[in-house]
Design a protein around this motif. Structure first.
Motif, mmCIF file in Angstrom:
data_model
loop_
_atom_site.group_PDB
_atom_site.id
_atom_site.type_symbol
_atom_site.label_atom_id
_atom_site.label_comp_id
_atom_site.label_asym_id
_atom_site.label_seq_id
_atom_site.Cartn_x
_atom_site.Cartn_y
_atom_site.Cartn_z
ATOM 1 N N GLU A 93 -6.111 7.992 78.864
ATOM 2 C CA GLU A 93 -6.017 6.498 79.156
ATOM 3 C C GLU A 93 -5.416 5.659 80.020
ATOM 4 O OE1 GLU A 93 -7.904 5.624 75.358
ATOM 5 O OE2 GLU A 93 -9.625 6.231 75.845
ATOM 6 N N ALA A 99 -9.863 2.001 85.128
ATOM 7 C CA ALA A 99 -10.120 2.229 83.947
ATOM 8 C C ALA A 99 -11.304 2.562 84.224
ATOM 9 C CB ALA A 99 -10.135 1.015 83.425
ATOM 10 N N GLU A 100 -12.865 1.712 84.948
ATOM 11 C CA GLU A 100 -13.735 2.218 85.422
ATOM 12 C C GLU A 100 -13.879 3.311 86.029
ATOM 13 O OE1 GLU A 100 -17.634 0.641 86.030
ATOM 14 O OE2 GLU A 100 -15.875 -0.453 85.443
ATOM 15 N N LYS A 103 -14.576 5.403 82.375
ATOM 16 C CA LYS A 103 -15.470 4.722 81.760
ATOM 17 C C LYS A 103 -17.011 5.938 82.385
ATOM 18 C CE LYS A 103 -17.454 1.637 82.742
ATOM 19 N NZ LYS A 103 -17.894 -0.384 82.987
ATOM 20 N N GLN A 418 -14.039 -3.895 75.118
ATOM 21 C CA GLN A 418 -13.968 -2.526 74.789
ATOM 22 C C GLN A 418 -15.985 -3.041 75.397
ATOM 23 O OE1 GLN A 418 -13.421 -2.030 70.401
ATOM 24 N NE2 GLN A 418 -12.327 -0.637 70.920
ATOM 25 N N GLY A 421 -16.459 -2.641 79.278
ATOM 26 C CA GLY A 421 -15.893 -1.326 79.423
ATOM 27 C C GLY A 421 -16.923 -0.267 78.759
#
Length: 486
Positions: A93, A99-100, A103, A418, A421
């Motif tokens: 991470e 970050a997408e 996810k 959180q 996401g």
């Protein structure tokens, strides 16, 4: 995440931040014979394929390799419970720029889209199915340790018998990683150490390489030797080398010769040794302890013809004696478990908490349960809900059930991030916030955010909110558990 050892955070200074060796990366990328399987996501891309086995390396050079069968979907559970598995995910991470994409990868892993995982020195590989069913060969590269680094690690492990015992028990305690880092060997990956390669031709971590890394975290939970294989040594070779070095160390000690690992700085001073080694052969060994009973002993029956003293209830006393025997047996097993001396002392329970523990662990008769409820200031229905919470997560789960709290701004921001996401765009259910609780609009399900940063699923039963499952690091997973239990 913070950056110190603890229950949910790990020090980045221990793991190192060396970037992946570019020359080594090129060498690994050009291995002949690295072809994907039949593209179904659950095939057998390399070597030995019947579960977690060993086989010839995919590059045809005969290197060590293990292949793990595809794992089932991970709905309603976290990907890593061990601290080293969580450290692996932290490296992922912290490395990924988008970050997408992570996810989406987490979702693919949860849905069981990752096929058999092949692990060999410097590389992990799997075929990952996209949500539309398209298969992609995905690899993640991790720098191998050099021969000199392995020598330092092995010498360090031989110096401390507890490290060898931990490895044999498939554990990777923090002090082993810390001692390795002090010897200049970074076992766990750090920022930038996990380099992706994927057939989708993404230049950074994509959903497929992310899903592969999330799946590997589950494998690391079960066996830290998976990480050591990625770093360059398989289990058999590593244990053989430890045995050879341990035997050589014993011979040198018996002859009074200095150890090869004594003071590598050149001062000539020897390191200290454990007392049990220093007195070996001098003090006669202690006799073997008696075997541990397979189950707690039965307390004596108090149901006699003698009239009990006023206010004394024999049935209640028998329940307490049975509970004491069970707790003593459990404490004995814990004390004899490897690494027990490194575990923190358990927190002492309050009478309010202990009444719930007693009801949860002994399943008492109805009238005793009613007395426990009254004695702890609860109605019977409240005790039943508390028992349900205790069985899901002990005192932490009980606190989430019975305490309402207002998260501080930092905790609230982390919780909201959180939630943002956890779902794909447009798929998040409508949530109504209230303190540390988020209720799904139009449904009798709820998420509660604990002080430990985990999410607890709840559902409404006959007008009362009751626990619906254990905690999850992922709010989407927790919500799925609450709906599955409804």
């Amino acid at each position: 995440m913070s950056h110190a050892y603890g229950n949910d955070a790990y020090g980045s200074d221990v793991y190192g931040n060396d970037a992946y060796d570019e020359d080594r990366s090129s060498e690994l990328s050009e291995e002949p014979g690295d072809e994907p399987n039949d593209g179904q996501g659950h095939g057998e891309p390399y070597g030995h394929h019947d579960g977690a086995g060993h086989g010839q390396g995919a590059d045809g050079r005969g290197g060590p390799e293990r292949t793990f069968a595809a794992l089932p979907p991970a709905q309603g559970r976290g990907f890593a419970s061990s601290w080293w598995g969580q450290a692996w995910l932290k490296a992922l991470e912290d490395t990924a720029l988008d970050a997408e994409q992570l996810k989406k990868g987490r979702r693919l892993a949860r849905e069981g889209k990752v096929g058999a995982v092949s692990v060999r020195p410097g590389r992990i590989t799997a075929v990952v199915q996209d949500r539309d069913g398209t298969p992609y060969r995905s690899d993640v590269l991790l720098q191998q340790l050099s021969g000199e680094e392995w020598d330092r690690f092995l010498d360090m492990a031989v110096d401390r018998a507890g490290h060898i015992a931990a490895l044999l028990d498939r554990e990777m305690p923090p002090h082993l990683v810390e001692d390795a880092a002090a010897a200049g060997v970074d076992l766990l990956p750090g920022i930038g150490d996990l380099e992706p390669e994927c057939g989708c031709e993404a230049w950074d971590h994509c959903p497929h390489s992310g899903a592969l890394c999330y799946q590997v975290a589950r494998l690391l939970d079960q066996d830290p030797f998976v990480l050591l294989l990625m770093r360059g040594r398989d289990e058999r070779r590593l244990l053989d080398e430890l045995q050879v070095r341990s035997a050589a160390r014993a011979v040198r000690d018996a002859r009074g010769e200095p150890s090869d690992t004594a003071d590598r700085g050149g001062t000539g001073a020897r390191r200290g040794v454990p007392a049990e080694e220093a007195y070996a052969g001098v003090v006669p060994p202690l006799p073997e302890p008696p075997p541990v009973p397979s189950e707690p002993g039965l307390p004596p029956s108090l149901d006699t013809e003698t009239e009990p003293a006023p206010g004394l209830d024999p049935t209640a006393l028998e329940l307490l004696a049975t509970d004491s025997a069970a707790r003593a047996h459990r404490m004995l097993l814990d004390a004899l478990a490897p690494g027990h001396e490194h575990q923190p002392l358990p927190a002492e329970l309050t009478p309010h908490q202990d009444a719930v523990r007693l009801a949860a662990e002994t399943a008492p008769e109805s009238w005793i349960a009613t007395r426990l409820a009254t004695g702890s200031g609860r109605r019977r229905a409240e005790l039943d809900a508390a028992v349900r919470a205790w069985r899901y997560g002990g005192s932490a789960a009980l606190a989430v059930l019975e305490e309402e709290w207002d998260p501080d701004p930092e905790s609230l921001a982390r919780a909201q991030a959180q939630l943002a996401g956890a779902w794909e765009e447009g798929e998040r259910p409508p949530l109504r916030a209230g303190r540390a609780r988020w209720t799904v609009t139009g449904a009798d399900v709820q998420l509660r955010y604990g002080r430990d940063g985990r999410w607890w699923p709840y559902r409404k039963d006959r007008g009362r909110w009751v626990p619906a499952g254990p905690a999850d690091d992922d709010p989407a997973g927790a919500l799925a558990a609450s709906r599955a239990d409804a």
